[in-house]
Scaffold this active site. Structure first.
Site, PDB file in Angstrom:
ATOM      1  N   ASP A  16      10.015   0.979   8.913  1.00  0.00           N
ATOM      2  CA  ASP A  16      10.854   0.513  10.005  1.00  0.00           C
ATOM      3  C   ASP A  16      11.472  -0.841   9.675  1.00  0.00           C
ATOM      4  O   ASP A  16      10.811  -1.724   9.114  1.00  0.00           O
ATOM      5  CB  ASP A  16       9.982   0.402  11.267  1.00  0.00           C
ATOM      6  CG  ASP A  16      10.766   0.053  12.499  1.00  0.00           C
ATOM      7  OD1 ASP A  16      11.645   0.840  12.887  1.00  0.00           O
ATOM      8  OD2 ASP A  16      10.496  -1.010  13.100  1.00  0.00           O
ATOM      9  N   GLU A  21      -0.651   4.031  -7.723  1.00  0.00           N
ATOM     10  CA  GLU A  21      -2.076   4.187  -7.994  1.00  0.00           C
ATOM     11  C   GLU A  21      -2.589   5.556  -7.549  1.00  0.00           C
ATOM     12  O   GLU A  21      -3.694   5.959  -7.917  1.00  0.00           O
ATOM     13  CB  GLU A  21      -2.866   3.103  -7.260  1.00  0.00           C
ATOM     14  CG  GLU A  21      -2.528   1.675  -7.695  1.00  0.00           C
ATOM     15  CD  GLU A  21      -3.155   0.642  -6.760  1.00  0.00           C
ATOM     16  OE1 GLU A  21      -3.976   1.049  -5.900  1.00  0.00           O
ATOM     17  OE2 GLU A  21      -2.821  -0.545  -6.881  1.00  0.00           O
TER      18      GLU A  21
END
Length: 605
Positions: free
Chosen positions: A218, A310
């Site tokens: 957002d 990751e």
């Protein structure tokens, strides 16, 4: 002519998001499993098979976090918990597991620019006082003028009024001011603070560890502010629909908002003022405001990119960034930053062939420059639904809500154009976003009475802005059930917003397996899109393309897409078999030639 191929570098065993069709769920209005009139995560879980059958690849969930709901959940009090309105963390985990079992990815909303004023950090900041580490997590400043009685600068809130609110010190005397680019109950975080950066990366890992596949970010362009927080004003009209008023002039309409309002005990009409999309955009041809599109945001997204890297499974981020020009928007999706950014220019193009052509051409060129996939969207939870916008006398207009006192859209015309626009969008290379109810052809609820409206923009502007309630009305699932099946076949409490009677004919049970229905059209379009690899294809403009005559025509994946946005029927190429049509009467044969009617589209091939 073939356009630059933005997806070429992504085609061989590319990530899932490069060509995904992503369905936006607005949880409070999707489906209610607890029968309390409010949609919830259980309702999402119950209808995952429906979404799987529709053929979408992923589901984006608007905020469901713990929140006082001042801005419909975009005021987050706890980033690691589910608001009781929507269920529990266990409900979320169950939904995620079932979605993955059906082959659906889950994207969650992330709100990093600001928190709720009820977030524990902000409460600690108020208690700790000036100069404290707790206050440094937000943007507190001493005021200007005698006694610090004036705000630190002249910035205006996107929601109207000053972007600063003054707090009291321990003795009750006026104290410092804090920045809120949105509502006063949404204090901006200080992204120059190491705690803030570490905390939000930990929030990312919290949801990634649970198994989410991505994040919609957002106000992705607003987190970093210019050094020194300089004054800023502009008379350049903001890009977008509506009345195109400059932000500063728009803000002045809310003179009733006092600059010294307190962060608690605000009147109901000041709770959670809504975002107006065009106010988030930078002025056309002008430098960005000192609180939008600053260079520092890109370092944040590079660090987040490393976090996502990751994890296996091609996790992704999509930016809500109202940024111009297009070249600056695509800086957010360079190879080491986000994966996608919403293309609001396509949404704003309206039912106009020239506008659409220009947006598609520019989008594909800029996407190719950074080897990122483009995105396409027609509606979302902040916009009047495109089926209703396209039914207005000006189908390129962008009203801030519609009421019974306003021009009423031509529902039949808007639906015809909306179906044709879906055909244009879903054949484009890249990723497409579908807002819940688009697949049903839902119109805006344009006659909501004032007494049931809930969007604070309606109250803050004394009704001048009708607000976003009309596009957020709960979905109809069963035509003859209470609340059209929103709370199940037996019904429940009244839904949080009332539905119009017209929703009965749009209900999902009236469209499933019904040839020619909007739902079946979407399913067929998404299916052919997948079979033909249109999302990773290459667009070329067809010889029929004549935007100034209202004709949009292009090729992709061996398919010819033709949309007639003009006023007269047009001849289609001889020998090209009809694959899909936007409506049963879209194509009429005349003297051995297929003719495409106005306000219709076709896939050939």
């Amino acid at each position: 002519m073939t356009t630059p191929d933005s997806n070429a570098a992504l085609r061989a065993d590319g990530p899932w998001w490069a060509d995904a069709v992503i369905y936006q769920v607005y949880p409070r209005s999707f489906a209610d499993s607890s029968r309390d009139g409010m949609g919830d995560l259980g309702g999402v879980t119950e209808h995952l098979p429906y979404l799987r059958r529709l053929g979408v690849d992923a589901v984006w969930l608007s905020p469901f976090y713990k929140s006082p709901q001042a801005d419909a959940g975009y005021d987050v009090a706890d980033y690691r918990d589910v608001d009781p309105l929507f269920g529990t963390l266990e409900d979320f985990d169950r939904m995620l597991e079932e979605a993955h079992g059906l082959g659906l990815r889950i994207i969650v909303d992330l709100v990093p620019n600001h928190t709720s004023d009820e977030h524990v950090w902000f409460q600690e900041a108020l208690a700790a006082g000036p100069g404290s580490p707790e206050r440094d997590r937000y943007i507190f400043r001493d005021g200007k003028g005698e006694g610090g009685n004036e705000p630190p600068n002249n910035w205006q809130s996107v929601f109207g009024g000053a972007a600063w609110t003054r707090v009291e010190d321990d003795g009750g005397a006026p104290g410092q001011w804090y920045l809120h680019l949105f509502d006063s109950k949404q204090p901006d975080l200080n992204w120059g603070n190491a705690d803030v950066r570490a905390e939000m990366e930990d929030v990312l890992r919290f949801w990634l560890d649970r198994g989410v596949d991505g994040f919609r970010v957002d106000v992705a362009h607003g987190m970093v502010k210019a050094e020194g927080l300089p004054d800023w004003s502009s008379k350049v009209a903001m890009v977008g629909g509506g009345d195109d008023a400059p932000a500063a002039e728009e803000a002045s309409r809310d003179e009733e908002i006092e600059a010294t309002e307190k962060p608690v005990d605000l009147p109901a009409e000041d709770q959670g003022v809504p975002r107006v999309p065009e106010k988030n955009m930078t002025p056309s041809g002008d430098a960005a405001p000192p609180y939008f599109d600053q260079e520092g945001v890109h370092e944040i997204y590079r660090s987040w990119h490393r976090v996502l890297s990751e994890y296996d499974g091609d996790r992704m981020m999509v930016a809500e960034a109202w940024v111009e020009p297009m070249s600056r928007l695509f800086r957010y999706v360079r190879s080491d930053e986000m994966q996608q950014a919403f293309n609001f220019g396509f949404l704003l193009a309206g039912w106009n062939a020239r506008n659409v052509l220009e947006n598609v051409t520019e989008t594909l060129a800029e996407a190719a420059a950074v080897e990122a996939p483009p995105t396409w969207v027609l509606s979302n939870h902040d916009m009047v639904r495109h089926t209703s916008r396209f039914g207005l006398s000006d189908p390129t207009s962008f009203p801030k809500g519609i009421s019974a006192e306003d021009e009423q859209p031509d529902e039949e015309l808007g639906l015809a154009r909306g179906r044709a626009a879906a055909m244009v969008m879903l054949a484009l290379p890249g990723s497409a976003y579908v807002y819940q109810g688009d697949e049903l052809g839902l119109p805006e609820h344009t006659t909501l009475p004032a007494e049931v409206r809930q969007d604070p923009s309606f109250f803050r502007t004394d009704g001048a802005e009708r607000g976003r309630d009309g596009c957020r009305v709960p979905l109809p699932w069963i035509a003859d059930a209470p609340a059209y099946g929103f709370s199940g076949p037996e019904g429940g409490e009244d839904p949080w917003l009332p539905q119009p009677e017209s929703f009965a004919r749009y209900a999902a049970d009236q469209q499933v397996d019904v040839p020619g229905s909007t739902l079946e059209l979407y399913r067929e379009l998404i299916s052919v899109r997948a079979d033909r690899g249109l999302g990773t294809g290459s667009l070329g403009w067809h010889e029929l393309n004549a935007p100034d005559a209202g004709i949009l025509a292009y090729t992709n994946g061996g398919i010819v897409v033709v949309a007639n946005m003009g006023g007269e029927p047009i001849d289609l190429p001889v020998g090209e078999p009809l694959l899909l049509v936007s409506s049963p009467d879209a194509v009429v044969e005349s003297e051995g030639v297929n003719r495409l009617s106005p306000d219709a589209a076709v896939w050939l091939g």
